[in-house]
Write a protein that holds these residues in place. Structure first.
Motif, mmCIF file in Angstrom:
data_model
loop_
_atom_site.group_PDB
_atom_site.id
_atom_site.type_symbol
_atom_site.label_atom_id
_atom_site.label_comp_id
_atom_site.label_asym_id
_atom_site.label_seq_id
_atom_site.Cartn_x
_atom_site.Cartn_y
_atom_site.Cartn_z
ATOM 1 N N GLY A 124 0.835 -1.198 0.000
ATOM 2 C CA GLY A 124 0.000 0.000 0.000
ATOM 3 C C GLY A 124 0.864 1.240 0.000
ATOM 4 O O GLY A 124 2.084 1.172 0.184
ATOM 5 N N PRO A 125 0.250 2.377 -0.225
ATOM 6 C CA PRO A 125 1.019 3.621 -0.279
ATOM 7 C C PRO A 125 1.743 3.901 1.036
ATOM 8 O O PRO A 125 1.210 3.632 2.119
ATOM 9 N N ARG A 126 2.951 4.390 0.924
ATOM 10 C CA ARG A 126 3.717 4.834 2.088
ATOM 11 C C ARG A 126 4.733 5.857 1.619
ATOM 12 O O ARG A 126 5.042 5.926 0.426
ATOM 13 N N ASP A 127 5.249 6.641 2.540
ATOM 14 C CA ASP A 127 6.292 7.592 2.185
ATOM 15 C C ASP A 127 7.532 6.831 1.748
ATOM 16 O O ASP A 127 7.936 5.859 2.402
ATOM 17 N N VAL A 128 8.118 7.261 0.636
ATOM 18 C CA VAL A 128 9.360 6.674 0.141
ATOM 19 C C VAL A 128 10.397 7.786 0.085
ATOM 20 O O VAL A 128 10.121 8.890 -0.392
ATOM 21 N N TRP A 129 11.588 7.487 0.567
ATOM 22 C CA TRP A 129 12.664 8.458 0.727
ATOM 23 C C TRP A 129 13.869 8.069 -0.129
ATOM 24 O O TRP A 129 14.090 6.884 -0.404
ATOM 25 N N ILE A 130 14.666 9.070 -0.479
ATOM 26 C CA ILE A 130 15.904 8.866 -1.239
ATOM 27 C C ILE A 130 16.910 9.907 -0.773
ATOM 28 O O ILE A 130 16.562 11.079 -0.609
ATOM 29 N N GLY A 131 18.155 9.506 -0.607
ATOM 30 C CA GLY A 131 19.249 10.445 -0.379
ATOM 31 C C GLY A 131 20.015 10.590 -1.689
ATOM 32 O O GLY A 131 20.334 9.590 -2.330
ATOM 33 N N VAL A 132 20.285 11.829 -2.101
ATOM 34 C CA VAL A 132 20.968 12.065 -3.371
ATOM 35 C C VAL A 132 22.004 13.173 -3.193
ATOM 36 O O VAL A 132 21.760 14.162 -2.493
ATOM 37 N N TRP A 133 23.158 12.986 -3.810
ATOM 38 C CA TRP A 133 24.237 13.973 -3.726
ATOM 39 C C TRP A 133 23.738 15.318 -4.237
ATOM 40 O O TRP A 133 23.086 15.403 -5.288
ATOM 41 N N SER A 134 24.057 16.364 -3.515
ATOM 42 C CA SER A 134 23.559 17.703 -3.837
ATOM 43 C C SER A 134 23.988 18.186 -5.220
ATOM 44 O O SER A 134 23.324 19.041 -5.806
ATOM 45 N N GLU A 135 25.061 17.648 -5.761
ATOM 46 C CA GLU A 135 25.538 18.084 -7.072
ATOM 47 C C GLU A 135 25.135 17.137 -8.207
ATOM 48 O O GLU A 135 25.557 17.315 -9.345
ATOM 49 N N ASN A 136 24.326 16.135 -7.900
ATOM 50 C CA ASN A 136 23.865 15.201 -8.930
ATOM 51 C C ASN A 136 22.539 15.707 -9.500
ATOM 52 O O ASN A 136 21.459 15.225 -9.168
#
Length: 190
Positions: A124-136
């Motif tokens: 079911g729906p849930r919050d999904v998170w990602i960490g990404v390099w600030s310069e990407n």
């Protein structure tokens, strides 16, 4: 180029997953770090024992992308471990998502992303998170097109270097309001 396949990784894929993880991280970010810091980080983050533990964890999942018998990319997902005050045990995270440069920008990333997101939201729906390099910037645009927004920042350490990472989130509300036929169409076009 041979038609790539995407499949769930299993315990027998630990060596291949560890190798592609270290290879893609080095190809993408290796130039940013002193060699000794990079080597130590790769051993900790992509070592064989760590990879085996991740594959054995029922709360996590991994995918391998193969083309012509060669592993050219992978993804990993599981519970969110990002340092943000709104992260809860119910949140999921796209932890790693990489393709070798020669395999980028041809639609393969969309396919791999869809597989991973389907798994993350299967219950079911849930919050999904990602960490990404600030310069990407390319990755940020990709995730933005898929409904992720920046909600924070943190320091990502590789040895003595601390990178500025953005924390992105796609709210569960965005999953539940998306028409099912739109999701099917996007998956078929990828």
């Amino acid at each position: 180029m041979p038609e790539p396949i995407i499949r769930r990784a299993g315990p027998g894929d630990a060596e291949a997953l560890a190798e592609i993880g270290a290879r893609t991280f080095t190809e993408t970010f290796g130039h940013l770090y002193p060699p000794q810091d990079l080597a130590r980080f790769l051993d900790e983050a992509y070592g064989l024992e760590r990879t085996r533990r991740d594959l054995a964890d029922p709360a996590k999942a991994g995918w391998i992308v193969e083309a012509g018998g060669e592993v050219v990319g992978y993804a990993q997902a599981g519970p969110c471990g990002l340092p943000h005050p709104e992260v809860t045990p119910a949140c999921g995270e796209l932890k790693r998502f990489y393709l070798l440069k020669a395999w980028q920008n041809g639609g393969l990333g969309r396919r791999l992303f869809a597989e991973t997101m389907d798994w993350l939201t299967a219950g079911g729906p849930r919050d999904v998170w990602i960490g990404v390099w600030s310069e990407n910037d390319g990755a940020q645009r990709f995730y933005g097109r898929h409904g992720f927004t920046k909600v924070g920042e943190y320091g990502f350490a590789v040895g003595s270097t601390v990178d500025r990472e953005f924390i992105l989130r796609k709210s569960a509300v965005n999953f539940s309001t998306r028409p099912a036929d739109e999701a099917a169409l996007e998956h078929n076009l990828a």
